[in-house]
Design a protein around this motif. Structure first.
Motif, PDB file in Angstrom:
ATOM      1  N   SER A  23       0.817  -1.213   0.000  1.00 22.68           N
ATOM      2  CA  SER A  23       0.000   0.000   0.000  1.00 22.68           C
ATOM      3  C   SER A  23       0.845   1.253   0.000  1.00 22.68           C
ATOM      4  O   SER A  23       0.313   2.364  -0.083  1.00 22.68           O
ATOM      5  CB  SER A  23      -0.923   0.020   1.230  1.00 22.68           C
ATOM      6  OG  SER A  23      -0.158  -0.022   2.425  1.00 22.68           O
ATOM      7  N   ASP A  24       2.176   1.116   0.080  1.00 24.87           N
ATOM      8  CA  ASP A  24       3.052   2.277   0.110  1.00 24.87           C
ATOM      9  C   ASP A  24       4.361   1.927  -0.578  1.00 24.87           C
ATOM     10  O   ASP A  24       4.644   0.748  -0.844  1.00 24.87           O
ATOM     11  CB  ASP A  24       3.319   2.717   1.549  1.00 24.87           C
ATOM     12  CG  ASP A  24       3.582   4.214   1.647  1.00 24.87           C
ATOM     13  OD1 ASP A  24       3.941   4.814   0.621  1.00 24.87           O
ATOM     14  OD2 ASP A  24       3.425   4.769   2.755  1.00 24.87           O
ATOM     15  N   TYR A  25       5.141   2.951  -0.847  1.00 25.86           N
ATOM     16  CA  TYR A  25       6.427   2.743  -1.501  1.00 25.86           C
ATOM     17  C   TYR A  25       7.333   1.940  -0.575  1.00 25.86           C
ATOM     18  O   TYR A  25       7.527   2.325   0.587  1.00 25.86           O
ATOM     19  CB  TYR A  25       7.075   4.088  -1.839  1.00 25.86           C
ATOM     20  CG  TYR A  25       8.099   4.023  -2.941  1.00 25.86           C
ATOM     21  CD1 TYR A  25       7.739   4.269  -4.254  1.00 25.86           C
ATOM     22  CD2 TYR A  25       9.421   3.702  -2.652  1.00 25.86           C
ATOM     23  CE1 TYR A  25       8.672   4.214  -5.271  1.00 25.86           C
ATOM     24  CE2 TYR A  25      10.363   3.640  -3.658  1.00 25.86           C
ATOM     25  CZ  TYR A  25       9.985   3.895  -4.969  1.00 25.86           C
ATOM     26  OH  TYR A  25      10.916   3.825  -5.962  1.00 25.86           O
ATOM     27  N   PRO A  26       7.891   0.819  -1.025  1.00 26.35           N
ATOM     28  CA  PRO A  26       8.674  -0.040  -0.138  1.00 26.35           C
ATOM     29  C   PRO A  26       9.973   0.618   0.309  1.00 26.35           C
ATOM     30  O   PRO A  26      10.647   1.285  -0.470  1.00 26.35           O
ATOM     31  CB  PRO A  26       8.942  -1.286  -0.989  1.00 26.35           C
ATOM     32  CG  PRO A  26       8.818  -0.820  -2.399  1.00 26.35           C
ATOM     33  CD  PRO A  26       7.784   0.268  -2.388  1.00 26.35           C
ATOM     34  N   ALA A  27      10.325   0.384   1.563  1.00 27.74           N
ATOM     35  CA  ALA A  27      11.524   1.002   2.121  1.00 27.74           C
ATOM     36  C   ALA A  27      12.784   0.215   1.798  1.00 27.74           C
ATOM     37  O   ALA A  27      13.873   0.781   1.760  1.00 27.74           O
ATOM     38  CB  ALA A  27      11.376   1.145   3.640  1.00 27.74           C
ATOM     39  N   ASP A  28      12.655  -1.093   1.570  1.00 29.34           N
ATOM     40  CA  ASP A  28      13.854  -1.906   1.356  1.00 29.34           C
ATOM     41  C   ASP A  28      14.126  -2.107  -0.128  1.00 29.34           C
ATOM     42  O   ASP A  28      13.208  -2.212  -0.956  1.00 29.34           O
ATOM     43  CB  ASP A  28      13.710  -3.271   2.048  1.00 29.34           C
ATOM     44  CG  ASP A  28      12.573  -4.091   1.471  1.00 29.34           C
ATOM     45  OD1 ASP A  28      12.836  -5.155   0.886  1.00 29.34           O
ATOM     46  OD2 ASP A  28      11.409  -3.654   1.595  1.00 29.34           O
ATOM     47  N   VAL A  29      15.405  -2.160  -0.474  1.00 30.17           N
ATOM     48  CA  VAL A  29      15.836  -2.278  -1.869  1.00 30.17           C
ATOM     49  C   VAL A  29      15.330  -3.567  -2.496  1.00 30.17           C
ATOM     50  O   VAL A  29      14.894  -3.577  -3.652  1.00 30.17           O
ATOM     51  CB  VAL A  29      17.376  -2.201  -1.955  1.00 30.17           C
ATOM     52  CG1 VAL A  29      17.854  -2.516  -3.369  1.00 30.17           C
ATOM     53  CG2 VAL A  29      17.861  -0.825  -1.538  1.00 30.17           C
TER      54      VAL A  29
END
Length: 250
Positions: free
Chosen positions: A61-67
């Protein structure tokens, strides 16, 4: 005629609410670009949107924080993005070509030469619209610290573009404490303090990123524009020297 490079930001291509591709906006954009190409203005697109287009497919639901997750989103989203472009441009009897690049392609002279050769050969086929993106599914360093604003400036420099147009979700660079768009910038240093926090939910870059890219383009002699990608009907005017936008002069 020298090509125009058009960079299309994530905020232009995806819905802010969920990161899904905004197909209506994409259809309007492709129509405007196709009109330019058909009128004899060759275009190269540098398109964001791969990570944003893949977010919903991974149940996020949101931009992922992990690469790791961003790479997976890019791998899924890039296929969806190119399929959409191909289908829409086919309506105008135009084809698309995909180039996925990393910063290493610009650092290594041999690889840079091959990219230049490929784009040069595609330039001989006016019915093909090259679409370039950063290879986000493998470019760990670039995905963490890079963006397609800078990529588009490097591409514009590489092919000697006559103009670079950065399409975002704003009309241009705003004057301090107002909603007035600055129409012309003769000296980039004069406006570096005008940056606002305008980065979208699913975007990597913002105005600071754009102005860094503008500097690269201007230093290589390429006039650059920041304009609103949700109003692609303005593209023709912009290429002709008018229209609502901010113009940066070398």
């Amino acid at each position: 005629m020298s090509k125009i490079v058009i960079k299309i930001g994530t905020g232009v291509l995806t819905r802010e609410s969920d990161g899904l591709l905004d197909r209506a906006a994409l259809a309007r954009l492709v129509t405007a670009v196709a009109d330019l190409v058909k009128s004899g203005v060759p275009c190269v697109l540098v398109s964001s949107g791969a990570v944003g287009a893949g977010i919903s497919q991974l149940g996020l639901s949101d931009y992922p924080a992990d690469v790791r997750t961003r790479q997976a989103c890019a791998a899924v989203g890039q296929t969806r993005l190119m399929h959409a472009y191909e289908s829409l441009f086919n309506n105008f009897e135009l084809s698309v070509a995909q180039l996925l690049l990393t910063a290493d392609d610009f650092r290594d002279p041999a690889r840079l030469g091959r990219v230049q050769d490929t784009l040069g050969r595609l330039a001989e086929a006016p019915q093909i619209v090259p679409i370039i993106n950063e290879n986000d599914s493998v470019a760990v360093e670039e995905l963490s610290m890079g963006d397609n604003d800078m990529l588009s400036a490097r591409v514009a420099e590489l092919i000697g573009a006559s103009q670079l147009i950065l399409l975002s979700n704003i009309d241009g660079l705003y004057a301090p404490s107002s909603n007035e768009v600055i129409s012309d910038v003769e000296n980039l240093e004069d406006v570096l303090g005008f940056i606002r926090a305008d980065k979208g939910k699913f975007s990597i870059g913002g105005m600071a990123s754009k102005l860094k890219a503008v500097k690269v383009a201007l230093d290589s002699g390429v006039p650059t524009v920041i304009a609103h990608g949700k109003h692609p009907e303005r593209l023709l005017e912009i290429t002709q020297g008018s229209g609502l936008c901010t113009r940066f002069h070398p």
